[in-house]
Design a protein around this motif. Sequence first.
Motif, short mmCIF file in Angstrom:
data_model
loop_
_atom_site.label_atom_id
_atom_site.label_comp_id
_atom_site.label_asym_id
_atom_site.label_seq_id
_atom_site.Cartn_x
_atom_site.Cartn_y
_atom_site.Cartn_z
N GLU A 118 0.83 -1.20 0.00
CA GLU A 118 0.00 0.00 0.00
C GLU A 118 0.86 1.26 0.00
OE1 GLU A 118 -3.58 2.09 2.63
OE2 GLU A 118 -2.63 0.21 3.32
N ARG A 119 1.88 1.25 0.83
CA ARG A 119 2.78 2.41 0.89
C ARG A 119 3.44 2.65 -0.47
NH1 ARG A 119 8.24 2.73 1.48
NH2 ARG A 119 9.07 4.67 2.41
N LYS A 120 3.89 1.58 -1.10
CA LYS A 120 4.53 1.70 -2.41
C LYS A 120 3.56 2.28 -3.43
CE LYS A 120 6.96 -1.11 -5.85
NZ LYS A 120 7.42 -2.48 -6.19
N SER A 121 2.31 1.85 -3.38
CA SER A 121 1.30 2.34 -4.33
C SER A 121 1.04 3.83 -4.14
CB SER A 121 0.01 1.54 -4.15
OG SER A 121 -1.02 2.08 -4.94
N HIS A 122 0.89 4.27 -2.88
CA HIS A 122 0.61 5.67 -2.61
C HIS A 122 1.75 6.57 -3.07
CE1 HIS A 122 -3.00 4.48 -0.79
NE2 HIS A 122 -2.56 4.25 0.45
N PHE A 123 2.98 6.21 -2.77
CA PHE A 123 4.11 7.05 -3.16
C PHE A 123 4.33 7.00 -4.68
CE2 PHE A 123 5.19 6.85 1.37
CZ PHE A 123 5.40 8.19 1.59
N PHE A 219 -2.00 12.31 0.37
CA PHE A 219 -1.63 12.52 1.77
C PHE A 219 -2.65 11.91 2.72
CE2 PHE A 219 1.17 16.55 1.04
CZ PHE A 219 2.16 15.73 0.51
N GLN A 220 -3.92 12.01 2.35
CA GLN A 220 -4.97 11.45 3.21
C GLN A 220 -4.87 9.92 3.26
OE1 GLN A 220 -7.22 13.34 5.01
NE2 GLN A 220 -7.59 11.34 5.98
N LYS A 221 -4.57 9.32 2.10
CA LYS A 221 -4.40 7.87 2.08
C LYS A 221 -3.21 7.44 2.93
CE LYS A 221 -6.51 7.16 -2.47
NZ LYS A 221 -6.26 6.79 -3.89
N LEU A 222 -2.12 8.21 2.83
CA LEU A 222 -0.95 7.90 3.66
C LEU A 222 -1.29 8.08 5.14
CD1 LEU A 222 1.88 9.59 1.54
CD2 LEU A 222 1.58 7.14 1.96
N GLN A 223 -2.05 9.11 5.43
CA GLN A 223 -2.45 9.34 6.82
C GLN A 223 -3.32 8.20 7.32
OE1 GLN A 223 -4.17 13.19 7.49
NE2 GLN A 223 -5.03 12.61 9.47
N ASP A 224 -4.29 7.77 6.49
CA ASP A 224 -5.14 6.63 6.88
C ASP A 224 -4.31 5.36 7.07
OD1 ASP A 224 -7.27 8.33 6.70
OD2 ASP A 224 -7.89 7.66 4.69
#
Length: 569
Positions: A118-123, A219-224
């Motif tokens: 998930e982290r890889k996808s968001h960045f 940013f919101q997805k990373l925050q979640d």
Amino acid sequence: MVEERMGGCWSYTKDQFDNLEKHTQWGIEFVEKYTKFVKERSEIETNYAKQIRNLSKKYQPKKNSREEEESKYTFCKAFLTTLNELNDYAGQHEVIAENLTSQIIGELTRYLTELKAERKSHFHDGRKAQQHIESSWKQLESCKRRFERDCKEADRAQQYFEKMDADINVTKADVEKARQQAQMRHQMAADSKGDYSSYLQKFNQEQNEHYYTVIPNIFQKLQDMEERRIERIGVCMKTFSDVDRQVLPIVGKCLDGMTKAAESIEPKTDSKQVVESYKSGFEPPGDVEFEDYGQTMKRTASDTSLSNSREGKEKPAGKSKGKLWPFIKNKNKGSGPEDFSHLPPEQRRKKLQGKLDELNKDIQKEMDQRDALTKMKDVYVKNPQMGDPASVDPRLSEIGQNIEKLQFEVQKFEGWLAEVEERMPSKSDSHRRSGLYETQNNTTVSNNCAQDRESPDGSYTEEQNSETQVKANPNPNPNPNPNPTSSTPEFDDEFDDEETLPTIGTCKALYPFEGHNEGTISVAEGELLYVIEEDKGDGWTRVRRNEDEEGYVPTSYVEVFLETNAKDS
């Protein structure tokens, strides 16, 4: 993490992504560290449980050993219960390890895989959005520079046309050419201005969407994602304590079991067990009678009187006491005679009773088999297709023979048991309980004195001795003289009338022996003696201390070392 509203600085946005990448990577590493911590705790629980199980197994009583025999005592039973509860206690630590592995380690391992993806996808989305806005900016800059260039070219073309138009020396064709060139340049500038204006509008829209929609969403997805990670860590930490708490009731029951086992110890019951285990059943000796050597002894010149007079000189008065049988188990090695006659009366009674119980169980088992086979035979008779009734007969015959043998054995052991119970102190005559026999000069002692005399071999005889005796055995005991044909009341006379026997070996006293009876000899623990006569099956060994002192000691009290070539004492 607080949502940031970017004003339009790409470098600032890039820095924010870098910071978030570092922070989220640290969060993943923390989850990995916590997973490793729980794994090590699980290994500790597993090793601890294994050590506790091994400890419990190590101290379990061994089968067919003295420890198993000792388990009848309440404190031994309590210790065995404690070991069993401790084994269950170890099992609860294994449950802790299993639950930690399944509920935390396994879950976090799967979650880490999802978290990293998930982290890889968001960045990746963030970098893609950043690259897109930067690319749009570059295109806008290109349109702007082209519009600027076209405007400058149009100005120069216009100036050149005006110059050509004012010059009278220039032909009309050149002026027209310059005018067309200026018009073309103005048209290009106008087109560039339109493109620039259109793309600028598009860029402003994309930039607005980038900073107010795309980046805030990322940013919101990373925050979640980060909040879910922290929440998952909290849940795991709660599970970490709950796993321990779940087994506390069972651990408490194990501890309660240990406490209950400790409270079940009964010292009086255990001491009674000891008494029952080592009770011999022999009567204690009676009082020692007074021997008046001050009066003249009138005796006939018989072998008995001679031996008794010699006995009075050579043997101390203490030797006339009845034997005080030690309250210990018989330590004879080997199974002994079938009727357990080598054991003291009480122990012999217990062994015979135990043997009878075993035989009765065997008889019942055989009878149950016979009943079952009889029913089977009846079924075969009624339904021949199920089997041949005659096929059961050989087994029935065999069982019948086994029952007859066992019943014969029962009768044999019941006879021995009845014999023992008749001779037990509780069933003896009233004269056996008397501790003192009255003796007078020139009077004949009652024949009961010789009737109940003790001897090393434990045999019985009724001796009719009409000669005058100085003393009688003060402790009538159900073990009379070993030689039923001899008129000698004590076997010390046997020593006086025979030649000195050669030594056939040595022995070491394992326990102290009082040797109160006539014919016995007192020994101290660890004392070395010469063996002059082996145990003939009566439980006694004849030994010599020196040329003058010899007698019988219980075989179970000494360790005998026979020599191949015996030498004279």
